[in-house]
Design a protein around this motif. Structure first.
Motif, short mmCIF file in Angstrom:
data_model
loop_
_atom_site.label_atom_id
_atom_site.label_comp_id
_atom_site.label_asym_id
_atom_site.label_seq_id
_atom_site.Cartn_x
_atom_site.Cartn_y
_atom_site.Cartn_z
N VAL A 235 37.94 58.42 33.92
CA VAL A 235 37.42 57.05 33.92
C VAL A 235 36.65 56.79 35.22
O VAL A 235 37.06 57.24 36.29
CB VAL A 235 38.58 56.04 33.78
N ASP A 236 35.56 56.06 35.12
CA ASP A 236 34.81 55.67 36.30
C ASP A 236 35.73 54.82 37.18
O ASP A 236 36.18 53.74 36.75
CB ASP A 236 33.58 54.87 35.87
N PRO A 237 36.05 55.27 38.39
CA PRO A 237 37.03 54.55 39.25
C PRO A 237 36.64 53.10 39.53
O PRO A 237 37.51 52.23 39.55
CB PRO A 237 37.05 55.36 40.54
N ALA A 238 35.37 52.83 39.75
CA ALA A 238 34.95 51.45 40.04
C ALA A 238 35.19 50.55 38.83
O ALA A 238 35.65 49.41 38.97
CB ALA A 238 33.49 51.42 40.45
N ARG A 239 34.87 51.05 37.66
CA ARG A 239 35.07 50.26 36.42
C ARG A 239 36.56 50.02 36.19
O ARG A 239 36.97 48.91 35.86
CB ARG A 239 34.46 50.97 35.22
N LEU A 240 37.37 51.05 36.37
CA LEU A 240 38.81 50.91 36.18
C LEU A 240 39.39 49.92 37.19
O LEU A 240 40.19 49.05 36.84
CB LEU A 240 39.50 52.27 36.31
N ALA A 241 38.98 50.04 38.45
CA ALA A 241 39.46 49.12 39.49
C ALA A 241 39.10 47.68 39.14
O ALA A 241 39.92 46.77 39.33
CB ALA A 241 38.87 49.51 40.84
N GLN A 242 37.91 47.47 38.62
CA GLN A 242 37.48 46.12 38.24
C GLN A 242 38.41 45.55 37.16
O GLN A 242 38.83 44.39 37.25
CB GLN A 242 36.04 46.16 37.73
N HIS A 243 38.75 46.35 36.17
CA HIS A 243 39.64 45.88 35.10
C HIS A 243 41.05 45.60 35.63
O HIS A 243 41.67 44.61 35.25
CB HIS A 243 39.69 46.90 33.95
N ILE A 244 41.53 46.47 36.49
CA ILE A 244 42.88 46.26 37.05
C ILE A 244 42.92 45.01 37.91
O ILE A 244 43.82 44.18 37.78
CB ILE A 244 43.33 47.50 37.84
N LEU A 245 41.93 44.85 38.79
CA LEU A 245 41.91 43.68 39.67
C LEU A 245 41.77 42.38 38.88
O LEU A 245 42.42 41.38 39.20
CB LEU A 245 40.79 43.81 40.70
N SER A 246 40.94 42.39 37.83
CA SER A 246 40.80 41.17 37.03
C SER A 246 42.10 40.81 36.31
O SER A 246 42.40 39.64 36.09
CB SER A 246 39.66 41.30 36.03
N PHE A 247 42.88 41.82 36.00
CA PHE A 247 44.19 41.58 35.34
C PHE A 247 45.19 41.03 36.35
O PHE A 247 45.99 40.16 36.01
CB PHE A 247 44.70 42.89 34.74
N LEU A 248 45.15 41.51 37.58
CA LEU A 248 46.11 41.10 38.59
C LEU A 248 45.80 39.75 39.24
O LEU A 248 46.69 39.13 39.81
CB LEU A 248 46.23 42.17 39.67
#
Length: 89
Positions: free
Chosen positions: A74-87
């Motif tokens: 997974v593209d790390p930046a895209r994954l980080a964006q999804h995780i941060l938006s969830f948190l």
């Protein structure tokens, strides 16, 4: 010679026969849940993920475009964006 997708599915064939994650085991979580799947995932289907999303009270669903399985692809930046938006509250 088999293709990469076939090689990736082979070690996980047992998971389809005896899945670890079942609707009964999901139950009613006491913490927020977001299911994530890549739209190009060849290991877990979108319909399987949607079934669990619908069976989990209060859950969210994130479909990552242009994304395959497993997570290390997974593209790390895209994954980080999804995780941060969830948190974020």
């Amino acid at each position: 010679m088999e293709d990469r997708a076939a090689q990736n599915r082979r070690p996980h064939a047992h998971a389809r026969e005896r899945p670890i994650l079942t609707h009964e085991r999901v139950g009613a979580p006491t913490v927020p849940v977001r299911y994530g799947i890549g739209d190009r995932d060849e290991m877990v289907s979108l319909s399987e993920t949607v079934d669990f999303y619908k069976a989990t009270p209060g859950a969210e669903l994130a479909v990552l475009p242009g994304t395959r399985h497993p997570m290390e692809r997974v593209d790390p930046a895209r994954l980080a964006q999804h995780i941060l938006s969830f948190l974020e509250p």
